[in-house]
Design a protein around this motif. Structure first.
Motif, PDB file in Angstrom:
ATOM      1  N   HIS A 284       0.853  -1.190   0.000  1.00 20.50           N
ATOM      2  CA  HIS A 284       0.000   0.000   0.000  1.00 20.50           C
ATOM      3  C   HIS A 284       0.892   1.244   0.000  1.00 20.50           C
ATOM      4  N   GLY A 285       0.593   2.210  -0.852  1.00 22.26           N
ATOM      5  CA  GLY A 285       1.416   3.402  -0.966  1.00 22.26           C
ATOM      6  C   GLY A 285       2.485   3.299  -2.037  1.00 22.26           C
ATOM      7  N   THR A 286       2.615   2.130  -2.664  1.00 20.14           N
ATOM      8  CA  THR A 286       3.602   1.918  -3.728  1.00 20.14           C
ATOM      9  C   THR A 286       2.897   1.990  -5.075  1.00 20.14           C
ATOM     10  N   ARG A 287       3.537   2.632  -6.046  1.00 18.83           N
ATOM     11  CA  ARG A 287       3.003   2.704  -7.408  1.00 18.83           C
ATOM     12  C   ARG A 287       4.069   2.188  -8.367  1.00 18.83           C
ATOM     13  N   ILE A 288       3.654   1.288  -9.250  1.00 16.99           N
ATOM     14  CA  ILE A 288       4.533   0.760 -10.297  1.00 16.99           C
ATOM     15  C   ILE A 288       3.982   1.212 -11.634  1.00 16.99           C
ATOM     16  N   ASP A 289       4.827   1.883 -12.420  1.00 15.55           N
ATOM     17  CA  ASP A 289       4.479   2.259 -13.784  1.00 15.55           C
ATOM     18  C   ASP A 289       5.250   1.335 -14.717  1.00 15.55           C
ATOM     19  N   GLY A 290       4.549   0.430 -15.362  1.00 15.54           N
ATOM     20  CA  GLY A 290       5.198  -0.529 -16.255  1.00 15.54           C
ATOM     21  C   GLY A 290       4.611  -1.911 -16.056  1.00 15.54           C
ATOM     22  N   ASN A 291       4.938  -2.814 -16.953  1.00  9.70           N
ATOM     23  CA  ASN A 291       4.426  -4.179 -16.882  1.00  9.70           C
ATOM     24  C   ASN A 291       5.116  -4.961 -15.781  1.00  9.70           C
ATOM     25  N   VAL A 292       4.366  -5.885 -15.171  1.00  6.01           N
ATOM     26  CA  VAL A 292       4.874  -6.700 -14.072  1.00  6.01           C
ATOM     27  C   VAL A 292       4.772  -8.169 -14.469  1.00  6.01           C
ATOM     28  N   LEU A 293       5.868  -8.896 -14.322  1.00  3.74           N
ATOM     29  CA  LEU A 293       5.917 -10.326 -14.575  1.00  3.74           C
ATOM     30  C   LEU A 293       6.275 -10.995 -13.255  1.00  3.74           C
ATOM     31  N   PHE A 294       5.437 -11.914 -12.795  1.00  7.38           N
ATOM     32  CA  PHE A 294       5.683 -12.541 -11.491  1.00  7.38           C
ATOM     33  C   PHE A 294       5.660 -14.054 -11.600  1.00  7.38           C
ATOM     34  N   GLY A 295       6.199 -14.704 -10.594  1.00  9.44           N
ATOM     35  CA  GLY A 295       6.208 -16.154 -10.524  1.00  9.44           C
ATOM     36  C   GLY A 295       5.401 -16.631  -9.333  1.00  9.44           C
ATOM     37  N   GLU A 296       4.684 -17.688  -9.503  1.00 12.93           N
ATOM     38  CA  GLU A 296       3.874 -18.365  -8.497  1.00 12.93           C
ATOM     39  C   GLU A 296       2.775 -17.487  -7.917  1.00 12.93           C
ATOM     40  N   GLY A 297       3.074 -16.621  -6.937  1.00 13.35           N
ATOM     41  CA  GLY A 297       2.025 -15.849  -6.290  1.00 13.35           C
ATOM     42  C   GLY A 297       2.418 -14.403  -6.075  1.00 13.35           C
ATOM     43  N   MET A 298       1.423 -13.509  -6.188  1.00 12.89           N
ATOM     44  CA  MET A 298       1.667 -12.085  -5.986  1.00 12.89           C
ATOM     45  C   MET A 298       0.440 -11.456  -5.351  1.00 12.89           C
ATOM     46  N   ARG A 299       0.690 -10.498  -4.458  1.00 14.78           N
ATOM     47  CA  ARG A 299      -0.382  -9.726  -3.828  1.00 14.78           C
ATOM     48  C   ARG A 299      -0.136  -8.252  -4.128  1.00 14.78           C
ATOM     49  N   ILE A 300      -1.207  -7.562  -4.510  1.00 14.73           N
ATOM     50  CA  ILE A 300      -1.108  -6.133  -4.786  1.00 14.73           C
ATOM     51  C   ILE A 300      -2.000  -5.388  -3.804  1.00 14.73           C
ATOM     52  N   ASP A 301      -1.385  -4.499  -3.019  1.00 14.27           N
ATOM     53  CA  ASP A 301      -2.114  -3.616  -2.117  1.00 14.27           C
ATOM     54  C   ASP A 301      -2.007  -2.173  -2.592  1.00 14.27           C
ATOM     55  N   GLY A 302      -1.052  -1.890  -3.481  1.00 14.38           N
ATOM     56  CA  GLY A 302      -0.804  -0.545  -3.984  1.00 14.38           C
ATOM     57  C   GLY A 302      -1.411  -0.338  -5.354  1.00 14.38           C
ATOM     58  N   GLU A 303      -0.662   0.333  -6.220  1.00 10.47           N
ATOM     59  CA  GLU A 303      -1.154   0.709  -7.542  1.00 10.47           C
ATOM     60  C   GLU A 303      -0.188   0.228  -8.616  1.00 10.47           C
ATOM     61  N   VAL A 304      -0.736  -0.336  -9.684  1.00  8.89           N
ATOM     62  CA  VAL A 304       0.062  -0.762 -10.828  1.00  8.89           C
ATOM     63  C   VAL A 304      -0.575  -0.185 -12.085  1.00  8.89           C
ATOM     64  N   VAL A 305       0.225   0.547 -12.855  1.00  7.40           N
ATOM     65  CA  VAL A 305      -0.214   1.056 -14.149  1.00  7.40           C
ATOM     66  C   VAL A 305       0.597   0.297 -15.193  1.00  7.40           C
ATOM     67  N   GLY A 306      -0.002  -0.739 -15.751  1.00  8.59           N
ATOM     68  CA  GLY A 306       0.670  -1.632 -16.681  1.00  8.59           C
ATOM     69  C   GLY A 306       0.062  -3.017 -16.562  1.00  8.59           C
ATOM     70  N   ASP A 307       0.451  -3.904 -17.445  1.00  8.58           N
ATOM     71  CA  ASP A 307      -0.070  -5.270 -17.438  1.00  8.58           C
ATOM     72  C   ASP A 307       0.613  -6.093 -16.350  1.00  8.58           C
ATOM     73  N   ILE A 308      -0.144  -7.024 -15.775  1.00  8.28           N
ATOM     74  CA  ILE A 308       0.379  -7.944 -14.768  1.00  8.28           C
ATOM     75  C   ILE A 308       0.179  -9.350 -15.313  1.00  8.28           C
ATOM     76  N   ARG A 309       1.266 -10.131 -15.359  1.00  9.46           N
ATOM     77  CA  ARG A 309       1.202 -11.456 -15.971  1.00  9.46           C
ATOM     78  C   ARG A 309       2.063 -12.445 -15.196  1.00  9.46           C
ATOM     79  N   SER A 310       1.532 -13.649 -15.060  1.00  7.34           N
ATOM     80  CA  SER A 310       2.316 -14.744 -14.495  1.00  7.34           C
ATOM     81  C   SER A 310       3.324 -15.181 -15.548  1.00  7.34           C
ATOM     82  N   GLY A 311       4.583 -15.333 -15.132  1.00  4.82           N
ATOM     83  CA  GLY A 311       5.624 -15.659 -16.096  1.00  4.82           C
ATOM     84  C   GLY A 311       6.151 -17.068 -15.976  1.00  4.82           C
TER      85      GLY A 311
END
Length: 141
Positions: free
Chosen positions: A16-43
């Protein structure tokens, strides 16, 4: 997929309070409490889980096997296995899912598109379009 097997561990967090500008690629599990401007994809080829919490805001496409939403998503959501929409979920975009669990209060502004379940189902029954011609009266004599 997830009902009897152990869920993948959540190894990544956008606090919470974190902002990501750009695409996010994650493995296994991810939790978002903040802000993401971009695509989120399991890699990974392994089962994946993505949790978008009540305080989260995502602007972009979301892709994972198991997606749990209780925040705001502006963009398409693709859940290869299970899409869980909790009471405060707000999605503006089309949702694609194999199985859906939607709680009272969740809102979708877009199309709901169930994925075809091909591997688990029997092939469709093919009906013949030909009908047998009645026997001619002369053939019965």
């Amino acid at each position: 997929m997830f009902s009897r097997k152990k869920q993948p561990p959540i190894k990544s967090l956008v606090a919470h309070g974190t902002r990501i500008d750009g695409n996010v690629l994650f493995g296994e599990g991810m939790r978002i409490d903040g802000e993401v401007v971009g695509d989120i994809r399991s890699g990974t080829e392994q089962p994946s889980i993505l949790v978008i919490s009540e305080t989260a805001q995502v602007e972009g496409a979301v892709h994972a096997d198991h997606v749990i939403v209780n925040g705001t998503v502006t963009g398409p959501v693709h859940a290869a296995e299970l899409l869980e929409l909790q009471p405060k979920a707000r999605i503006t975009g089309n949702v694609h899912y194999k199985a859906l669990e939607m709680h009272q209060g969740a809102m979708i502004t877009g199309q709901m598109c169930p994925l075809a379940v091909v591997a688990d189902e029997k092939p469709p029954l093919q009906l013949s379009s030909k009908t047998a011609a009645p026997e001619s009266p002369t053939a019965l004599q």
